[in-house]
Design an enzyme around this catalytic site. Structure first.
Site, short mmCIF file in Angstrom:
data_model
loop_
_atom_site.label_atom_id
_atom_site.label_comp_id
_atom_site.label_asym_id
_atom_site.label_seq_id
_atom_site.Cartn_x
_atom_site.Cartn_y
_atom_site.Cartn_z
N GLN A 72 2.29 -5.87 5.76
CA GLN A 72 2.57 -5.68 4.40
C GLN A 72 3.82 -6.17 3.94
O GLN A 72 4.72 -6.69 5.15
CB GLN A 72 2.25 -4.24 4.05
CG GLN A 72 0.84 -3.85 4.16
CD GLN A 72 0.49 -2.23 3.68
OE1 GLN A 72 1.54 -1.77 3.23
NE2 GLN A 72 -0.70 -1.63 4.03
N GLU A 93 0.90 -1.16 -0.13
CA GLU A 93 0.04 0.03 0.09
C GLU A 93 1.01 1.28 -0.08
O GLU A 93 2.13 1.17 0.37
CB GLU A 93 -0.75 -0.11 1.24
CG GLU A 93 -2.03 1.30 1.34
CD GLU A 93 -2.70 0.86 2.36
OE1 GLU A 93 -3.80 1.77 2.41
OE2 GLU A 93 -2.90 0.00 3.23
N TYR A 111 -6.73 -8.97 11.75
CA TYR A 111 -5.43 -8.74 12.25
C TYR A 111 -5.33 -9.28 13.69
O TYR A 111 -6.16 -9.41 14.41
CB TYR A 111 -5.15 -7.00 12.42
CG TYR A 111 -5.12 -6.51 10.94
CD1 TYR A 111 -3.72 -6.46 10.23
CD2 TYR A 111 -6.12 -5.86 10.10
CE1 TYR A 111 -3.41 -5.88 9.12
CE2 TYR A 111 -5.69 -5.54 8.99
CZ TYR A 111 -4.39 -5.51 8.50
OH TYR A 111 -4.20 -4.92 7.28
N ASN A 152 -12.22 -1.50 -0.86
CA ASN A 152 -11.44 -2.06 0.17
C ASN A 152 -12.24 -1.38 1.37
O ASN A 152 -12.64 -0.33 1.57
CB ASN A 152 -10.13 -1.64 0.31
CG ASN A 152 -9.49 -1.81 1.48
OD1 ASN A 152 -9.07 -2.74 1.85
ND2 ASN A 152 -9.28 -0.82 2.24
N GLU A 153 -12.45 -2.46 2.22
CA GLU A 153 -13.06 -2.07 3.68
C GLU A 153 -14.30 -1.25 3.54
O GLU A 153 -14.16 0.03 4.02
CB GLU A 153 -12.04 -1.54 4.61
CG GLU A 153 -11.02 -2.61 5.09
CD GLU A 153 -9.91 -2.43 6.13
OE1 GLU A 153 -10.22 -1.19 6.74
OE2 GLU A 153 -9.17 -3.20 6.38
N GLU A 206 -6.03 -9.13 3.67
CA GLU A 206 -5.13 -8.32 4.79
C GLU A 206 -5.36 -9.39 5.95
O GLU A 206 -6.20 -9.58 6.46
CB GLU A 206 -5.77 -7.03 4.95
CG GLU A 206 -5.49 -6.03 3.83
CD GLU A 206 -6.09 -4.62 4.32
OE1 GLU A 206 -5.78 -4.29 5.48
OE2 GLU A 206 -6.36 -3.68 3.29
#
Length: 505
Positions: free
Chosen positions: A356, A28, A251, A175-176, A307
């Site tokens: 990432q 990103e 996450y 995204n999201e 992610e």
């Protein structure tokens, strides 16, 4: 003190293929992932190819990187691709409001990203802008990248120096959307996803896998709404689903929330809670799969976790918006646990992308502006595990194993998975005890086997990490193993990740 564990693996019963894209990556426009990571510019004293840092490319090629997701993340839904083409000196600037509130000069854009993918030998996963973009903008970007005739966007691409179209297999529809991508409801986003997907066309021989943005963690409401829409029969004529995969994000932290605890200082309880949170990926994937199976028992639509990884406090004296964190042996075990889960769900799971690749969150590589480069413990897990890519998963089961019981659900202190390809097998072990060795006996069933290579990744303490001053503090070393009466026997040190490669008769 040494504990013991027993497991079994059926070497003669291959299961679903582990898609190589499960080992995917994410870059990103965030902190020093792109600028100062991949991109140093053509005038840099750091060796580069057309501005792309050469040692980074070589290190990632060594782990067989299969794909790279770009330009975000949250950044994707503020990014307008036309700002990143044409002469770099005349590209307009923008403000990266998501990450550090810094000015972005767009010197790394579409052509630079596709050049990077070519150098890496990786497939491109381009994430389109649904949050602040338009349907036409996304349709034009697809055409610009992938159309080969004399269309308007193909002509524009040629004016910018690229004659032939690129191959772009993967396309993200925002995204999201539940958060930084627009704070939408699943119903509203699903209608947008159908619309944007309809106009993201397949041009020539390029066939897109359109990936709809799903929920966070175990928020299966998003999955349910997307699946109901994708598999509905309301279309006026038979047609494939508007999108081919659904994503989710997850996450890992130690229980107090993302970005709240240091990366290299943690208690025994925080260590185990982190690993338990990593193992919870099993429950989360199953929750999404149950919803998807109800609508799509043939598994035509894939599941993507684009992610994942640990999220700790940033390192002292760094920009809090740049998400630069260190990477310890604990992070390596988080990766090992995740891959074991991913391998078990190969029938539905098509891709994952760690967050990432460089200098951000659970990175593979840490770089500095003076040319320094450090391979993290997580990088070594990817390298040791690369033989699982496109291999057939094997049924690997724990028969007897000690556990950490100071939690709602006991955490087995051993995680494992296995796969087979071309007359070989690869076995992966994550030993989670903080301070005890473990003797593991694995009953190898169905085929004769001999060990061709065995390695272990560990350190004196779980907080160990690599730095420019000590780049090999955590690095793989040979591991002694034996095979007795059809059983593989190995002794794993505390907090260790190991792989054993077998030749099968």
């Amino acid at each position: 003190m040494t504990s013991t564990a027993r497991a079994r693996i059926d070497l003669d019963a291959p299961g679903p293929t582990i898609n190589r894209h499960i080992y995917g990556h994410f870059a990103e426009h965030l902190g020093r992932c792109v600028y100062g990571g991949f991109w140093v510019g053509e005038d840099s004293s750091i060796p580069n190819v057309r501005g792309i840092r050469l040692d980074v490319v070589e290190a990632l090629r060594a782990i067989d990187i299969p794909n790279l997701r770009w330009p975000g993340g949250c950044f994707a839904d503020t990014y307008h691709w036309r700002d990143g083409i044409g002469p770099r000196g005349s590209r307009p600037k923008m403000v990266n409001t998501n990450w550090g509130d810094v000015v972005e000069d767009n010197s790394f854009g579409t052509h630079e990203f596709m050049d990077l993918c070519d150098l890496l030998g990786a497939d491109a996963y381009v994430n389109g802008n649904v949050g602040s973009g338009t349907v036409q903008e996304m349709a034009d970007w697809v055409e610009y990248l992938t159309r080969g005739d004399d269309s308007p966007m193909a002509r524009l691409r040629r004016e910018n120096g690229r004659d032939e179209p690129w191959r772009v297999p993967f396309w993200g529809l925002g995204n999201e959307a539940w958060g930084c991508g627009g704070n939408m409801t699943p119903e509203y986003y699903t209608n947008l996803a159908r619309q944007f997907a309809t106009f993201a066309k397949n041009h020539g021989g390029n066939v897109l896998e359109r990936i709809a943005a799903g929920g966070s963690d175990d928020d299966v409401r998003w999955t349910r709404v997307l699946m109901e829409s994708a598999m509905s029969s309301h279309a006026p004529f038979p047609s494939p689903p508007p999108f081919q995969s659904i994503s989710f994000h997850y996450y890992t932290h130690s229980g107090t929330g993302i970005a709240t605890d240091p990366a290299t200082e943690f208690s025994s309880a925080q260590y185990f809670r982190t690993l338990a949170a990593a193992a919870d990926m099993e429950r989360i994937i199953r929750a999404h799969e149950e919803v998807m199976d109800a609508y799509d028992p043939e598994r035509t639509i894939g599941l993507v976790c684009d992610e994942w990884g640990t999220w700790w406090q940033v390192e002292p004296d760094t920009n809090p918006g740049f998400l630069f964190q260190q990477n310890t042996m604990r992070d390596a075990l988080v990766a090992g646990i995740h891959f074991d889960v991913f391998h078990r769900h190969a029938a539905r799971l098509r891709m994952t992308n760690i967050a990432q690749t460089l200098n951000v969150l659970q990175a593979m590589i840490l770089t500095d502006d003076d040319g320094g480069l450090v391979l993290t413990p997580t990088y070594h897990v990817y390298e040791m595990n690369k033989g699982h890519q496109d291999a057939a998963s094997l049924d690997a089961r724990l028969v007897e194993v000690p556990s950490w019981d100071d939690a709602d659900e006991p955490l087995p202190l051993l995680s494992l998975s296995a796969s087979t390809k071309d007359g070989t097998a690869l076995l992966s072990f994550s030993h989670l005890s903080a301070d005890e060795d473990m003797e593991v006996t694995v009953d190898l069933r169905g085929r004769e086997a001999s060990v061709t290579r065995a390695r272990v990744l560990t350190a004196s303490v779980p907080t160990a990490h690599n730095t420019p001053a000590d780049p090999d503090a955590v690095a793989p070393v040979p591991l002694e193993t034996t095979i007795r009466d059809g059983a593989l026997v190995l002794r794993l040190p505390a907090h260790a990740f190991a792989t054993v490669e077998l030749a099968l008769a």
